[in-house]
Design a protein around this motif. Sequence first.
Motif, PDB file in Angstrom:
ATOM      1  N   LEU A   7     -13.725  -7.362   8.544  1.00 18.43           N
ATOM      2  CA  LEU A   7     -14.001  -7.938   7.231  1.00 18.43           C
ATOM      3  C   LEU A   7     -12.846  -7.677   6.266  1.00 18.43           C
ATOM      4  O   LEU A   7     -12.355  -6.553   6.180  1.00 18.43           O
ATOM      5  CB  LEU A   7     -15.288  -7.329   6.652  1.00 18.43           C
ATOM      6  N   PRO A   8     -12.426  -8.700   5.546  1.00 20.55           N
ATOM      7  CA  PRO A   8     -11.359  -8.521   4.567  1.00 20.55           C
ATOM      8  C   PRO A   8     -11.890  -7.848   3.299  1.00 20.55           C
ATOM      9  O   PRO A   8     -13.040  -8.050   2.928  1.00 20.55           O
ATOM     10  CB  PRO A   8     -10.924  -9.958   4.252  1.00 20.55           C
ATOM     11  N   VAL A   9     -11.056  -7.019   2.667  1.00 18.16           N
ATOM     12  CA  VAL A   9     -11.386  -6.419   1.366  1.00 18.16           C
ATOM     13  C   VAL A   9     -10.242  -6.773   0.422  1.00 18.16           C
ATOM     14  O   VAL A   9      -9.077  -6.496   0.726  1.00 18.16           O
ATOM     15  CB  VAL A   9     -11.521  -4.887   1.476  1.00 18.16           C
ATOM     16  N   LEU A  10     -10.576  -7.388  -0.697  1.00 19.97           N
ATOM     17  CA  LEU A  10      -9.533  -7.895  -1.600  1.00 19.97           C
ATOM     18  C   LEU A  10      -8.796  -6.771  -2.339  1.00 19.97           C
ATOM     19  O   LEU A  10      -9.419  -5.846  -2.868  1.00 19.97           O
ATOM     20  CB  LEU A  10     -10.171  -8.863  -2.614  1.00 19.97           C
ATOM     21  N   ASN A  11      -7.472  -6.874  -2.385  1.00 19.42           N
ATOM     22  CA  ASN A  11      -6.602  -5.914  -3.071  1.00 19.42           C
ATOM     23  C   ASN A  11      -6.578  -6.230  -4.574  1.00 19.42           C
ATOM     24  O   ASN A  11      -6.127  -7.287  -5.002  1.00 19.42           O
ATOM     25  CB  ASN A  11      -5.192  -6.046  -2.466  1.00 19.42           C
ATOM     26  N   LYS A  12      -7.074  -5.292  -5.379  1.00 17.78           N
ATOM     27  CA  LYS A  12      -7.195  -5.516  -6.825  1.00 17.78           C
ATOM     28  C   LYS A  12      -5.826  -5.727  -7.484  1.00 17.78           C
ATOM     29  O   LYS A  12      -5.676  -6.544  -8.392  1.00 17.78           O
ATOM     30  CB  LYS A  12      -7.898  -4.315  -7.461  1.00 17.78           C
ATOM     31  N   ARG A  13      -4.834  -4.967  -7.009  1.00 12.48           N
ATOM     32  CA  ARG A  13      -3.506  -5.071  -7.604  1.00 12.48           C
ATOM     33  C   ARG A  13      -2.920  -6.474  -7.418  1.00 12.48           C
ATOM     34  O   ARG A  13      -2.243  -7.001  -8.300  1.00 12.48           O
ATOM     35  CB  ARG A  13      -2.588  -4.009  -6.981  1.00 12.48           C
ATOM     36  N   ALA A  14      -3.196  -7.089  -6.255  1.00 12.03           N
ATOM     37  CA  ALA A  14      -2.689  -8.445  -6.017  1.00 12.03           C
ATOM     38  C   ALA A  14      -3.292  -9.414  -7.029  1.00 12.03           C
ATOM     39  O   ALA A  14      -2.600 -10.285  -7.569  1.00 12.03           O
ATOM     40  CB  ALA A  14      -3.024  -8.890  -4.590  1.00 12.03           C
ATOM     41  N   VAL A  15      -4.581  -9.236  -7.310  1.00 12.52           N
ATOM     42  CA  VAL A  15      -5.247 -10.111  -8.287  1.00 12.52           C
ATOM     43  C   VAL A  15      -4.630  -9.896  -9.674  1.00 12.52           C
ATOM     44  O   VAL A  15      -4.335 -10.842 -10.411  1.00 12.52           O
ATOM     45  CB  VAL A  15      -6.764  -9.826  -8.330  1.00 12.52           C
ATOM     46  N   GLU A  16      -4.401  -8.630 -10.003  1.00 14.71           N
ATOM     47  CA  GLU A  16      -3.808  -8.285 -11.293  1.00 14.71           C
ATOM     48  C   GLU A  16      -2.427  -8.928 -11.451  1.00 14.71           C
ATOM     49  O   GLU A  16      -2.109  -9.512 -12.498  1.00 14.71           O
ATOM     50  CB  GLU A  16      -3.695  -6.765 -11.359  1.00 14.71           C
ATOM     51  N   GLN A  71       6.210 -13.370  -2.938  1.00 10.06           N
ATOM     52  CA  GLN A  71       5.528 -12.209  -2.352  1.00 10.06           C
ATOM     53  C   GLN A  71       5.256 -11.200  -3.456  1.00 10.06           C
ATOM     54  O   GLN A  71       6.162 -10.751  -4.140  1.00 10.06           O
ATOM     55  CB  GLN A  71       6.408 -11.584  -1.273  1.00 10.06           C
ATOM     56  N   LEU A  72       3.985 -10.869  -3.629  1.00 13.17           N
ATOM     57  CA  LEU A  72       3.607  -9.950  -4.695  1.00 13.17           C
ATOM     58  C   LEU A  72       3.854  -8.513  -4.260  1.00 13.17           C
ATOM     59  O   LEU A  72       3.543  -8.121  -3.136  1.00 13.17           O
ATOM     60  CB  LEU A  72       2.133 -10.161  -5.066  1.00 13.17           C
ATOM     61  N   LYS A  73       4.426  -7.747  -5.170  1.00 17.66           N
ATOM     62  CA  LYS A  73       4.772  -6.351  -4.863  1.00 17.66           C
ATOM     63  C   LYS A  73       3.538  -5.469  -4.927  1.00 17.66           C
ATOM     64  O   LYS A  73       3.111  -5.043  -5.995  1.00 17.66           O
ATOM     65  CB  LYS A  73       5.743  -5.845  -5.917  1.00 17.66           C
ATOM     66  N   THR A  74       2.941  -5.226  -3.774  1.00 17.16           N
ATOM     67  CA  THR A  74       1.823  -4.281  -3.706  1.00 17.16           C
ATOM     68  C   THR A  74       2.158  -3.297  -2.602  1.00 17.16           C
ATOM     69  O   THR A  74       2.967  -3.605  -1.729  1.00 17.16           O
ATOM     70  CB  THR A  74       0.508  -4.997  -3.336  1.00 17.16           C
ATOM     71  N   ARG A  75       1.529  -2.146  -2.624  1.00 17.16           N
ATOM     72  CA  ARG A  75       1.809  -1.178  -1.556  1.00 17.16           C
ATOM     73  C   ARG A  75       1.120  -1.577  -0.264  1.00 17.16           C
ATOM     74  O   ARG A  75       1.657  -1.409   0.815  1.00 17.16           O
ATOM     75  CB  ARG A  75       1.378   0.226  -1.991  1.00 17.16           C
ATOM     76  N   SER A  76      -0.115  -2.096  -0.391  1.00 15.97           N
ATOM     77  CA  SER A  76      -0.824  -2.503   0.826  1.00 15.97           C
ATOM     78  C   SER A  76      -1.038  -4.011   0.833  1.00 15.97           C
ATOM     79  O   SER A  76      -0.861  -4.683  -0.174  1.00 15.97           O
ATOM     80  CB  SER A  76      -2.152  -1.752   0.938  1.00 15.97           C
ATOM     81  N   LYS A  77      -1.440  -4.516   1.990  1.00 12.93           N
ATOM     82  CA  LYS A  77      -1.631  -5.957   2.158  1.00 12.93           C
ATOM     83  C   LYS A  77      -2.817  -6.460   1.337  1.00 12.93           C
ATOM     84  O   LYS A  77      -3.566  -5.675   0.758  1.00 12.93           O
ATOM     85  CB  LYS A  77      -1.825  -6.269   3.644  1.00 12.93           C
ATOM     86  N   ILE A  78      -3.013  -7.784   1.309  1.00 14.94           N
ATOM     87  CA  ILE A  78      -4.015  -8.339   0.398  1.00 14.94           C
ATOM     88  C   ILE A  78      -5.458  -8.125   0.861  1.00 14.94           C
ATOM     89  O   ILE A  78      -6.361  -7.990   0.050  1.00 14.94           O
ATOM     90  CB  ILE A  78      -3.734  -9.832   0.075  1.00 14.94           C
ATOM     91  N   PHE A  79      -5.680  -8.027   2.193  1.00 15.29           N
ATOM     92  CA  PHE A  79      -7.065  -7.866   2.661  1.00 15.29           C
ATOM     93  C   PHE A  79      -7.281  -6.647   3.560  1.00 15.29           C
ATOM     94  O   PHE A  79      -8.318  -6.517   4.199  1.00 15.29           O
ATOM     95  CB  PHE A  79      -7.533  -9.130   3.392  1.00 15.29           C
ATOM     96  N   CYS A  80      -6.271  -5.770   3.669  1.00 14.83           N
ATOM     97  CA  CYS A  80      -6.438  -4.553   4.472  1.00 14.83           C
ATOM     98  C   CYS A  80      -5.521  -3.474   3.906  1.00 14.83           C
ATOM     99  O   CYS A  80      -4.776  -3.723   2.971  1.00 14.83           O
ATOM    100  CB  CYS A  80      -6.130  -4.817   5.951  1.00 14.83           C
TER     101      CYS A  80
END
Length: 485
Positions: free
Chosen positions: A49-58, A15-24
């Motif tokens: 519609l999903p919006v991709l989380n940049k931090r997750a990609v990073e 599980q990647l540590k991001t503040r928000s979910k991957i598509f919302c």
Amino acid sequence: MVEYEAVIGLEVHAQLKTRSKIFCGCPTTFGADANENVCPVCLGMPGVLPVLNKRAVEHGIKCGIALNCSIAETTKFDRKNYFYPDLPKGYQISQYDQPICSNGHLTIDGRKIRILRAHLEEDAGKLVHAGADGLHGSDYSKPDFNRAGVPLLEIVSEPDIRDAEHARRYLTELRTILRYLDVCDGDLEKGNFRCDANVSVRPFGQEELGTKAEIKNLNSFSAVERAIKFEIDRQTALVRSGQKVKQETRLWDENSGKTHSMRSKEGARDYRYFPEPDLVPLHIDRQWVASIEKTMPELPEARRERLIKDTGLPNEIAVVVVERQELATFFDEVLALGAQPGTARAFLDQALACYNKNTGYTITESIVTAQNIKDIVCSLDSGEINTGTAKTLMTELMESSSVGDAEAVDIPTVIKQRGLAQMSNEDELRSMISAVIAANPKQVEEFKAGKQKVREFFLGQVMKQTKGKANPKILNQVLDEELAK
Ligand code: ADP
Ligand code: MG
Ligand code: ZN
């Protein structure tokens, strides 16, 4: 008799540590009330519609670099279709044929384990089986969608692992890397680092892989190790008796220490993968990759090598120390303050003992500072205190007990106030030894008759009288001189 070897490949969901979910924009906080962190997107309502989380990609790119993977120039998302009550959309957004990371490897104890791919995906929700005794005896289940849409990186190894211990080492190393990168908490018990183990056996020397079973429900490192061992034995016994291993998913049962069949395994075709039409393919700029790489810390392997080179630490200890990042960093600070690496190593032994004694102990939670350890080590080096005293002081500080005030412990003052300095005065020690010898004629006789062990009795007597503070080197030397008289 034909000998068999095991073949193991691991799939890890981190599980990647991001503040928000991957598509919302929903928060990913752990421990929220059921269905508190949800919105139409992660609930899979029509028309969203999903919006991709940049931090997750990073984070994904960071992991890829650390795992020696190629980072895709173009990556895309796909729908993996299946029906289950924890998946209201009826599909999971994952990556199929163009994962973000591919073709990496990790070297564990000199053996290379190739990493096939690492891809981004969303987590599903969770079913809470209520009533009676849970899963089997429950009357109904309550879906909780807080976890739906939480970003995951699935890291898939090639089947390059040959035994359970090596599997465990690979997993710990992977977890340590993710923690160093600060992209995953790496907590198996909390489920933010999950592992499925694929196991098969084949006759030694055979190229072709045997039929594998996939084991799920592994909630600890020891479960992984024990489940793989059990599975290797089970499969070996099957093929020895001329039977076939079934391709299936098996569940590990912690209580019985066995795996049992859950279901036959779906193939990729059952998932009817197709490109996610609501997300455009992603081009990953090389400059972005380079700038991410610049922010990455020294990784565990490099750190171990440096530690071993600088301090002569044995590999097994370096592995354990580097796994505990805060301890490794603390040790670096002690060395940077000027402590001799050779003597400073005594601190690591104490720290690890403390770690084992108090589970969950971290050095940063205790009152000990790098300056304290440096002072203790330097007093030890100069002969002001002996090893026993140094160990006692370290342990006291690390366990925050009896040293008193939590702030500003000054080691030179503590040594003075508590009279911990070694007794190195030769004349003083000699008169104590003479007295002990004079008071114990029977032991002297035994010693003269060749009973070497009695020597320790004399040492012990003097140590007791000095409350452990006699300088052992001088004590030993003077004792020999006196006994030779
Ligand atoms: P699946 O489609 O069943 O998930 P994959 O080919 O994607 O299977 O492989 C999943 C994992 O299983 C990988 O980690 C891979 O290394 C491992 N694996 C594949 N075949 C075998 C095998 N015969 N024995 C052990 N592990 C295997
Ligand atoms: Mg799989
Ligand atoms: Zn949401």
